[in-house]
Write a protein that holds these residues in place. Structure first.
Motif, PDB file in Angstrom:
ATOM      1  N   THR A  27      -7.784   0.045   9.136  1.00  0.00           N
ATOM      2  CA  THR A  27      -6.843  -0.987   9.600  1.00  0.00           C
ATOM      3  C   THR A  27      -7.561  -2.320   9.851  1.00  0.00           C
TER       4      THR A  27
ATOM      5  N   ILE B 225      -7.974  -4.050   6.606  1.00  0.00           N
ATOM      6  CA  ILE B 225      -6.715  -4.643   6.149  1.00  0.00           C
ATOM      7  C   ILE B 225      -6.499  -5.976   6.878  1.00  0.00           C
TER       8      ILE B 225
ATOM      9  N   GLY C 120       0.814  -1.196   0.000  1.00  0.00           N
ATOM     10  CA  GLY C 120       0.000   0.000   0.000  1.00  0.00           C
ATOM     11  C   GLY C 120       0.842   1.239   0.000  1.00  0.00           C
ATOM     12  N   GLY C 121       0.153   2.364   0.021  1.00  0.00           N
ATOM     13  CA  GLY C 121       0.830   3.652   0.005  1.00  0.00           C
ATOM     14  C   GLY C 121       0.021   4.636  -0.806  1.00  0.00           C
ATOM     15  N   VAL C 122       0.678   5.724  -1.172  1.00  0.00           N
ATOM     16  CA  VAL C 122       0.029   6.716  -2.028  1.00  0.00           C
ATOM     17  C   VAL C 122       0.218   6.218  -3.456  1.00  0.00           C
TER      18      VAL C 122
ATOM     19  N   PHE D 118      -3.532  -1.290  -0.591  1.00  0.00           N
ATOM     20  CA  PHE D 118      -4.317  -0.421   0.285  1.00  0.00           C
ATOM     21  C   PHE D 118      -3.796   1.011   0.151  1.00  0.00           C
ATOM     22  N   THR D 119      -4.715   1.956   0.132  1.00  0.00           N
ATOM     23  CA  THR D 119      -4.331   3.361  -0.036  1.00  0.00           C
ATOM     24  C   THR D 119      -4.714   4.155   1.218  1.00  0.00           C
ATOM     25  N   PRO D 120      -4.216   5.391   1.361  1.00  0.00           N
ATOM     26  CA  PRO D 120      -4.516   6.174   2.567  1.00  0.00           C
ATOM     27  C   PRO D 120      -6.022   6.228   2.838  1.00  0.00           C
ATOM     28  N   GLY D 121      -6.385   6.042   4.093  1.00  0.00           N
ATOM     29  CA  GLY D 121      -7.787   6.010   4.484  1.00  0.00           C
ATOM     30  C   GLY D 121      -8.297   4.589   4.630  1.00  0.00           C
ATOM     31  N   ALA D 122      -7.498   3.622   4.139  1.00  0.00           N
ATOM     32  CA  ALA D 122      -7.902   2.222   4.322  1.00  0.00           C
ATOM     33  C   ALA D 122      -8.039   1.960   5.818  1.00  0.00           C
TER      34      ALA D 122
HETATM   35  C1  B12 Z   1      -0.796   0.545   7.721  1.00  0.00           C
HETATM   36  C2  B12 Z   1       0.256   1.482   7.175  1.00  0.00           C
HETATM   37  C3  B12 Z   1      -0.057   2.218   6.033  1.00  0.00           C
HETATM   38  C4  B12 Z   1      -1.438   2.176   5.395  1.00  0.00           C
HETATM   39  C5  B12 Z   1      -2.319   3.186   6.150  1.00  0.00           C
HETATM   40  C6  B12 Z   1      -3.794   2.908   6.052  1.00  0.00           C
HETATM   41  C7  B12 Z   1      -4.568   4.191   6.355  1.00  0.00           C
HETATM   42  N1  B12 Z   1      -5.523   4.102   7.247  1.00  0.00           N
HETATM   43  O1  B12 Z   1      -4.314   5.203   5.791  1.00  0.00           O
HETATM   44  C8  B12 Z   1      -1.093   2.611   3.941  1.00  0.00           C
HETATM   45  C9  B12 Z   1      -0.739   1.373   3.138  1.00  0.00           C
HETATM   46  C10 B12 Z   1      -2.168   3.400   3.192  1.00  0.00           C
HETATM   47  C11 B12 Z   1       0.169   3.434   4.181  1.00  0.00           C
HETATM   48  C12 B12 Z   1       0.614   4.403   3.327  1.00  0.00           C
HETATM   49  C13 B12 Z   1       1.801   5.089   3.486  1.00  0.00           C
HETATM   50  N2  B12 Z   1       2.774   4.803   4.388  1.00  0.00           N
HETATM   51 CO1  B12 Z   1       2.484   3.597   5.900  1.00  0.00          CO
HETATM   52  N3  B12 Z   1       2.470   2.378   7.297  1.00  0.00           N
HETATM   53  C14 B12 Z   1       1.529   1.582   7.774  1.00  0.00           C
HETATM   54  C15 B12 Z   1       2.113   0.726   8.938  1.00  0.00           C
HETATM   55  C16 B12 Z   1       2.448  -0.672   8.358  1.00  0.00           C
HETATM   56  C17 B12 Z   1       1.234   0.534  10.172  1.00  0.00           C
HETATM   57  C18 B12 Z   1       0.600   1.819  10.725  1.00  0.00           C
HETATM   58  C19 B12 Z   1      -0.475   1.477  11.744  1.00  0.00           C
HETATM   59  O2  B12 Z   1      -1.497   0.907  11.431  1.00  0.00           O
HETATM   60  N4  B12 Z   1      -0.238   1.787  13.023  1.00  0.00           N
HETATM   61  C20 B12 Z   1      -1.157   1.444  14.093  1.00  0.00           C
HETATM   62  C21 B12 Z   1      -2.236   2.516  14.293  1.00  0.00           C
HETATM   63  C22 B12 Z   1      -3.134   2.186  15.512  1.00  0.00           C
HETATM   64  O3  B12 Z   1      -1.580   3.775  14.588  1.00  0.00           O
HETATM   65  P1  B12 Z   1      -1.964   5.086  13.783  1.00  0.00           P
HETATM   66  O4  B12 Z   1      -1.046   6.194  14.181  1.00  0.00           O
HETATM   67  O5  B12 Z   1      -3.424   5.348  13.771  1.00  0.00           O
HETATM   68  O6  B12 Z   1      -1.575   4.632  12.285  1.00  0.00           O
HETATM   69  C23 B12 Z   1      -1.951   5.414  11.150  1.00  0.00           C
HETATM   70  C24 B12 Z   1      -0.799   6.198  10.558  1.00  0.00           C
HETATM   71  O7  B12 Z   1       0.400   5.425  10.728  1.00  0.00           O
HETATM   72  C25 B12 Z   1      -1.201   6.322   9.076  1.00  0.00           C
HETATM   73  N5  B12 Z   1      -0.047   6.209   8.192  1.00  0.00           N
HETATM   74  C26 B12 Z   1       0.423   5.090   7.645  1.00  0.00           C
HETATM   75  N6  B12 Z   1       1.530   5.319   6.947  1.00  0.00           N
HETATM   76  C27 B12 Z   1       1.781   6.630   7.077  1.00  0.00           C
HETATM   77  C28 B12 Z   1       2.822   7.416   6.562  1.00  0.00           C
HETATM   78  C29 B12 Z   1       2.875   8.788   6.884  1.00  0.00           C
HETATM   79  C30 B12 Z   1       4.028   9.618   6.373  1.00  0.00           C
HETATM   80  C31 B12 Z   1       1.811   9.377   7.667  1.00  0.00           C
HETATM   81  C32 B12 Z   1       1.830  10.860   7.971  1.00  0.00           C
HETATM   82  C33 B12 Z   1       0.771   8.591   8.157  1.00  0.00           C
HETATM   83  C34 B12 Z   1       0.772   7.221   7.859  1.00  0.00           C
HETATM   84  O8  B12 Z   1      -2.147   5.253   8.808  1.00  0.00           O
HETATM   85  C35 B12 Z   1      -2.314   4.469  10.008  1.00  0.00           C
HETATM   86  C36 B12 Z   1      -3.723   3.927  10.073  1.00  0.00           C
HETATM   87  O9  B12 Z   1      -4.693   4.943   9.981  1.00  0.00           O
HETATM   88  C37 B12 Z   1       3.383   1.549   9.283  1.00  0.00           C
HETATM   89  C38 B12 Z   1       4.539   0.725   9.835  1.00  0.00           C
HETATM   90  C39 B12 Z   1       4.433   0.584  11.337  1.00  0.00           C
HETATM   91  N7  B12 Z   1       4.647  -0.580  11.796  1.00  0.00           N
HETATM   92  O10 B12 Z   1       4.151   1.575  12.033  1.00  0.00           O
HETATM   93  C40 B12 Z   1       3.729   2.226   7.936  1.00  0.00           C
HETATM   94  C41 B12 Z   1       4.484   3.546   7.904  1.00  0.00           C
HETATM   95  C42 B12 Z   1       3.943   4.459   8.967  1.00  0.00           C
HETATM   96  N8  B12 Z   1       4.175   4.074   6.568  1.00  0.00           N
HETATM   97  C43 B12 Z   1       5.167   4.695   5.989  1.00  0.00           C
HETATM   98  C44 B12 Z   1       5.144   5.301   4.717  1.00  0.00           C
HETATM   99  C45 B12 Z   1       6.471   5.814   4.183  1.00  0.00           C
HETATM  100  C46 B12 Z   1       3.948   5.412   4.007  1.00  0.00           C
HETATM  101  C47 B12 Z   1       3.732   6.111   2.651  1.00  0.00           C
HETATM  102  C48 B12 Z   1       4.394   7.506   2.527  1.00  0.00           C
HETATM  103  C49 B12 Z   1       4.217   5.148   1.545  1.00  0.00           C
HETATM  104  C50 B12 Z   1       4.190   5.721   0.143  1.00  0.00           C
HETATM  105  N9  B12 Z   1       5.372   5.962  -0.404  1.00  0.00           N
HETATM  106  O11 B12 Z   1       3.157   5.918  -0.418  1.00  0.00           O
HETATM  107  C51 B12 Z   1       2.221   6.197   2.578  1.00  0.00           C
HETATM  108  C52 B12 Z   1       1.692   7.544   3.143  1.00  0.00           C
HETATM  109  C53 B12 Z   1       0.231   7.489   3.552  1.00  0.00           C
HETATM  110  C54 B12 Z   1      -0.338   8.767   4.084  1.00  0.00           C
HETATM  111  N10 B12 Z   1       0.003   9.918   3.573  1.00  0.00           N
HETATM  112  O12 B12 Z   1      -1.147   8.705   4.972  1.00  0.00           O
HETATM  113  C55 B12 Z   1       6.384   4.675   6.877  1.00  0.00           C
HETATM  114  C56 B12 Z   1       6.635   6.051   7.515  1.00  0.00           C
HETATM  115  C57 B12 Z   1       8.111   6.392   7.515  1.00  0.00           C
HETATM  116  C58 B12 Z   1       8.340   7.723   8.138  1.00  0.00           C
HETATM  117  N11 B12 Z   1       9.067   7.697   9.214  1.00  0.00           N
HETATM  118  O13 B12 Z   1       7.878   8.736   7.672  1.00  0.00           O
HETATM  119  C59 B12 Z   1       6.075   3.517   7.885  1.00  0.00           C
HETATM  120  C60 B12 Z   1       6.723   3.711   9.254  1.00  0.00           C
HETATM  121  C61 B12 Z   1       6.583   2.212   7.223  1.00  0.00           C
HETATM  122  C62 B12 Z   1       8.090   2.194   7.006  1.00  0.00           C
HETATM  123  N12 B12 Z   1       8.836   1.543   7.880  1.00  0.00           N
HETATM  124  O14 B12 Z   1       8.596   2.732   6.046  1.00  0.00           O
HETATM  125  N13 B12 Z   1       0.784   3.053   5.329  1.00  0.00           N
END
Ligand code: B12
Length: 66
Positions: free
Chosen positions: A50, A53, A24-26, A44-48
């Protein structure tokens, strides 16, 4: 469109084609069918949600690959 297909290809080339790849990702919506056709089973894309998933993963792991 670069890394996901390469990961799937490398897994297949090394005899690990049974490994489930999803991601997933953007990601532009237009790219998703092409990625799925390459063997990335789900994108999966942003907003999916959890929970959605996790539910998809549980269901997929319980069922054999199609
Ligand atoms: C699930 C997940 C996703 C899902 C999120 C589903 C959703 N609801 O939007 C998807 C596949 C869409 C995703 C996309 C991306 N992700 Co992501 N994601 C994760 C993951 C595996 C778990 C997060 C989680 O569920 N935490 C538990 C919940 C309870 O906590 P939460 O704070 O509510 O979690 C939310 C945020 O983490 C948010 N989110 C997820 N990814 C990212 C990335 C950024 C930059 C932001 C601001 C928010 C965000 O979505 C989660 C669920 O709503 C983590 C790795 C990890 N183990 O943490 C990586 C992680 C957070 N993601 C990362 C990245 C790089 C991205 C993307 C930029 C990838 C890309 N190139 O497109 C995009 C950005 C999405 C965005 N702008 O929101 C990196 C962040 C690195 C950093 N330090 O900045 C991580 C740490 C993975 C990694 N090791 O590289 N992601």
């Amino acid at each position: 469109m670069t890394l996901f297909p390469k990961i799937v290809k490398e897994l297949r080339d090394r005899g690990a084609g049974d490994v489930l790849v999803f991601g997933g990702g953007v990601i532009p919506s237009g790219d998703i069918p092409a990625l799925e056709a390459e063997g990335i089973e789900k994108i999966f894309t942003p907003g999916a949600n959890t929970r959605d998933i996790a539910a998809w993963l549980r269901e997929r792991l319980a069922a054999p690959a199609s």
